[in-house]
Design an enzyme around this catalytic site. Structure first.
Site, short mmCIF file in Angstrom:
data_model
loop_
_atom_site.label_atom_id
_atom_site.label_comp_id
_atom_site.label_asym_id
_atom_site.label_seq_id
_atom_site.Cartn_x
_atom_site.Cartn_y
_atom_site.Cartn_z
N TYR A 58 0.86 -1.18 0.00
CA TYR A 58 0.00 0.00 0.00
C TYR A 58 0.89 1.23 0.00
O TYR A 58 1.85 1.32 0.76
CB TYR A 58 -0.90 -0.01 1.24
CG TYR A 58 -1.69 1.27 1.43
CD1 TYR A 58 -2.91 1.45 0.78
CD2 TYR A 58 -1.23 2.29 2.25
CE1 TYR A 58 -3.64 2.63 0.94
CE2 TYR A 58 -1.94 3.47 2.42
CZ TYR A 58 -3.14 3.63 1.77
OH TYR A 58 -3.85 4.79 1.93
N HIS A 59 0.55 2.21 -0.84
CA HIS A 59 1.39 3.40 -1.02
C HIS A 59 0.91 4.54 -0.14
O HIS A 59 -0.21 5.03 -0.29
CB HIS A 59 1.37 3.84 -2.49
CG HIS A 59 2.58 4.60 -2.92
ND1 HIS A 59 3.07 5.70 -2.21
CD2 HIS A 59 3.41 4.45 -3.99
CE1 HIS A 59 4.14 6.16 -2.82
NE2 HIS A 59 4.37 5.44 -3.90
N GLY A 60 1.76 5.01 0.79
CA GLY A 60 1.45 6.20 1.57
C GLY A 60 1.68 7.45 0.75
O GLY A 60 2.02 7.39 -0.44
N GLU A 77 -2.82 6.43 -5.65
CA GLU A 77 -3.10 6.01 -4.28
C GLU A 77 -2.36 6.88 -3.28
O GLU A 77 -2.88 7.25 -2.22
CB GLU A 77 -2.69 4.55 -4.10
CG GLU A 77 -3.08 3.94 -2.77
CD GLU A 77 -2.81 2.44 -2.75
OE1 GLU A 77 -3.75 1.66 -2.98
OE2 GLU A 77 -1.64 2.05 -2.51
#
Length: 340
Positions: free
Chosen positions: A139-141, A212
């Site tokens: 998951y990309h912050g 994202e």
């Protein structure tokens, strides 16, 4: 009589009050007096007082928008370091296959130190990283700082490099090319990824990418759209997929992606023009889930769904939603979880 600049400098060096004629004045009054003499503006001290008041009011806001720049400074410090390293080891480069090992070790130590000091960083589930090749899906912050921390910790604990796919704009940033080559950042074509995996390397990719990063929020919505190329890469290379998620990654740095004008700018320019703020020293924990093994008969759609479900499962298990900056800060004072 106006106070000369040299006299003012001498006064400040001696930590004395500023004289105007025979009347002693504070530094602020002295500054107002000098500006008045130079500019001829009457009551300039009122303007200065108002400016100081505004600075005091907006200082916290200024700080939260400047703090994310610390990460950029660290990146450019890393760039300067690899250039110096290359220059000082040019002779060794011609005869050694492990020329960059020393630089990677120093960079890993630098970033791991920043991770532990600023975020109390922890890595859990490293036993899920295979000895051979594997595709890490994460998951990309708002920024990839959690991936940088993971990469540093992986190098320190396992002496392995994890190649990563980055957006094309990253390769256009001034000065980045050498650093990207050293740490194994790739453009991410299907052939390039498959070749790296077949050579036994680890490869990481965030299917959500820049979209994202900029437009997900404290609800941690996974924004992959119809992207399935990573699944085809894993099938072609016959490697497992390892899901990854970092707790509180959205609380450390946030974006203004909820404002429509920034979304429109991104859609037109395809550049990350969304402002960021934060840089808060929240607790960060990266979790690696159980590998999704290679299956010869699985379809791209099925593997994509499995990978997305695995990442979502890590979010559901380890992240309180909606995210909260204060809570994430308080987690720094909780008992450290057992590190796997």
């Amino acid at each position: 009589m106006p106070v000369k600049r040299s006299a003012l400098k001498e006064m400040i060096d001696r930590n004395e009050s500023c004289p105007a004629g025979q009347i002693p004045m504070s530094y602020f009054t002295c500054l107002a007096y000098l500006l008045k003499e130079w500019t001829g503006v009457e009551h300039i001290e009122d303007y200065l007082s108002y400016a100081v008041y505004l600075l005091w009011v907006f200082f916290p806001l200024i700080i939260v928008f400047l703090l994310p720049g610390v990460i950029l400074l660290f990146i450019y410090f890393s760039i300067i370091f690899v250039h110096i390293y290359k220059r000082k080891n040019e002779l060794k480069e011609a005869y050694s296959n492990d020329f960059w090992d020393g630089a990677k070790e120093m960079l890993a130590t630098l970033w791991d130190g920043h991770a532990r000091i600023w975020h109390g960083y922890e890595l859990h589930g490293i036993e899920n990283i295979p000895e051979g090749p594997g595709l890490v899906v994460f998951y990309h912050g708002a920024t990839p700082v959690d991936y940088i921390y993971f990469m540093a910790k992986l190098h320190i604990l396992r002496k392995r490099t994890c190649h990563v796919v980055a957006d094309h704009f990253v390769f256009k940033l001034p000065g980045f090319k050498l650093l990207l080559d050293v740490v194994g950042v790739m453009h991410g074509s299907k052939e390039e990824c498959v070749n790296a995996l077949k050579k036994g390397h680890l490869v990481a990719i965030s299917p959500g990418g820049v979209r994202e990063a900029l437009f997900s929020d404290e609800t941690y919505v996974v924004m992959w759209g119809n992207r399935k190329g990573f699944a085809q890469v894993a099938i072609d290379a016959k490697v497992p997929i390892i899901p990854m998620f970092t707790q509180n990654v959205r609380e450390g740095i946030r974006t203004l992606g909820g404002i429509k004008i920034f979304r429109s700018l991104y859609e037109h320019l395809r550049l990350p023009v969304v402002p960021m703020y934060g840089g808060f020293p929240v607790k960060l924990r990266t979790f690696l889930g159980e590998p999704i093994p290679y299956e010869p008969n699985v379809t791209t759609e099925e593997l994509t769904a499995k990978a997305k479900a695995a990442v979502q499962s890590l979010i559901d298990k380890h992240q309180k939603i909606p995210g909260n900056v204060f809570r994430a800060l308080m987690e720094r004072f909780q008992t450290r979880q057992k590190e796997d």
